[in-house]
Design an enzyme around this catalytic site. Structure first.
Site, short mmCIF file in Angstrom:
data_model
loop_
_atom_site.label_atom_id
_atom_site.label_comp_id
_atom_site.label_asym_id
_atom_site.label_seq_id
_atom_site.Cartn_x
_atom_site.Cartn_y
_atom_site.Cartn_z
N GLU A 1 29.37 49.34 -2.62
CA GLU A 1 28.89 49.02 -1.29
C GLU A 1 29.88 48.16 -0.48
OE1 GLU A 1 24.60 48.70 -0.05
OE2 GLU A 1 25.05 46.60 -0.49
N ASN B 1 14.69 48.99 -5.99
CA ASN B 1 15.42 47.82 -5.51
C ASN B 1 15.03 46.59 -6.32
OD1 ASN B 1 16.94 46.03 -4.05
ND2 ASN B 1 16.00 46.46 -2.07
#
Length: 262
Positions: free
Chosen positions: A57, A189
């Site tokens: 990311e 998550n």
């Protein structure tokens, strides 16, 4: 404690209203329609075939931690991730809370990135799906906690109409109900979007509630190869990691070192 997700979603609605004033939906749709014949790389396929499954990311800032790597460049870090072995990328495009921008994906593609890219934002309106497609992203994030079930179903369908894959992000047992809409990727998550506290145990606790033989992604709080190995043993194919790399002066090199340890 203030609910950070509620704050972000409220701001996002205002932000979208402003974006529609600058570029009306009809004009945006026209731009995207001219791009629909462009083939996009499949994140699901890439993860299912990968021996590492790292989604690296590009994340410069966090609402809870402030700037992580303010000087990181979108024409350098994403391409370095690709060159150092990332299976796919995630690029933050939220500007107000995460210091991102849609242009980061455009820049990454122009720099030579060809692997799948996740448009990482808080999507609450179909207008954002067209924004994502316009950038060259191949996958969008839908967060169960951010939209009602019917709206999630609509957004997922619209994303597919635009040739985008969907990573559906869930955090608790209530969110698992959204899995019935059969996204391309099923994300768990580990970060509570209300408090932004992180606990990787969440992925282990919820994995058995997901369908079998689907592409499962564990997101956030992963920072060592042993955790990845244990998650893979539980059936996960993708591992979204940002801060573990972005805290480094050279995120691509940090990724390479982790892959070498897998």
């Amino acid at each position: 404690m203030a609910d950070i997700l509620e704050e972000i979603v409220a701001y996002k609605h205002k932000e979208i209203a402003g974006a529609k004033q600058l570029l009306p939906g009809r004009q945006l749709h026209s731009i995207v329609e001219s791009m629909l014949d462009q083939q996009l790389p499949s994140m699901r396929e890439a993860l299912m075939k990968s021996s590492t499954g790292i989604i690296a990311e590009f994340k410069r800032k966090s609402p809870s931690k402030g700037w992580i790597h303010q000087d990181a460049q979108a024409d350098i870090v994403p391409l370095s991730y690709q060159q150092k072995g990332a299976t796919a990328l995630s690029i933050l495009t939220d500007e107000h809370f995460f210091g991102g921008n849609d242009s980061f994906i455009v820049t990454a593609r122009q720099s030579g990135v060809t692997i799948p890219i996740l448009y990482k934002n808080f999507i609450v309106d179909e207008y954002q799906l067209f924004q994502a497609r316009k950038t060259g992203a191949s996958t969008v994030l839908l967060i169960a906690a951010a939209v009602a079930k019917d709206e999630c179903k609509h957004l997922l369908h619209m994303a597919h109409e635009l040739g985008l894959e969907v990573l559906l992000e869930m955090h608790n047992k209530r969110d698992i109900e959204y899995a019935e809409y059969s996204p391309d990727l099923y994300g768990i998550n580990n970060r509570d979007l209300g408090s932004f506290h992180t606990n990787v145990q969440n992925s282990f606790d919820l994995v058995h509630l997901l369908p079998q033989n689907v592409c499962k992604v564990s997101e956030s709080g992963i920072d060592n190869p042993d955790t990845i190995k244990h998650l893979r043993a539980e059936g996960y194919k993708g591992f979204l990691m940002g801060e573990a790399f972005m805290h480094s002066e050279d995120p691509g090199m940090a990724l390479q070192k982790l892959i070498a340890q897998l």
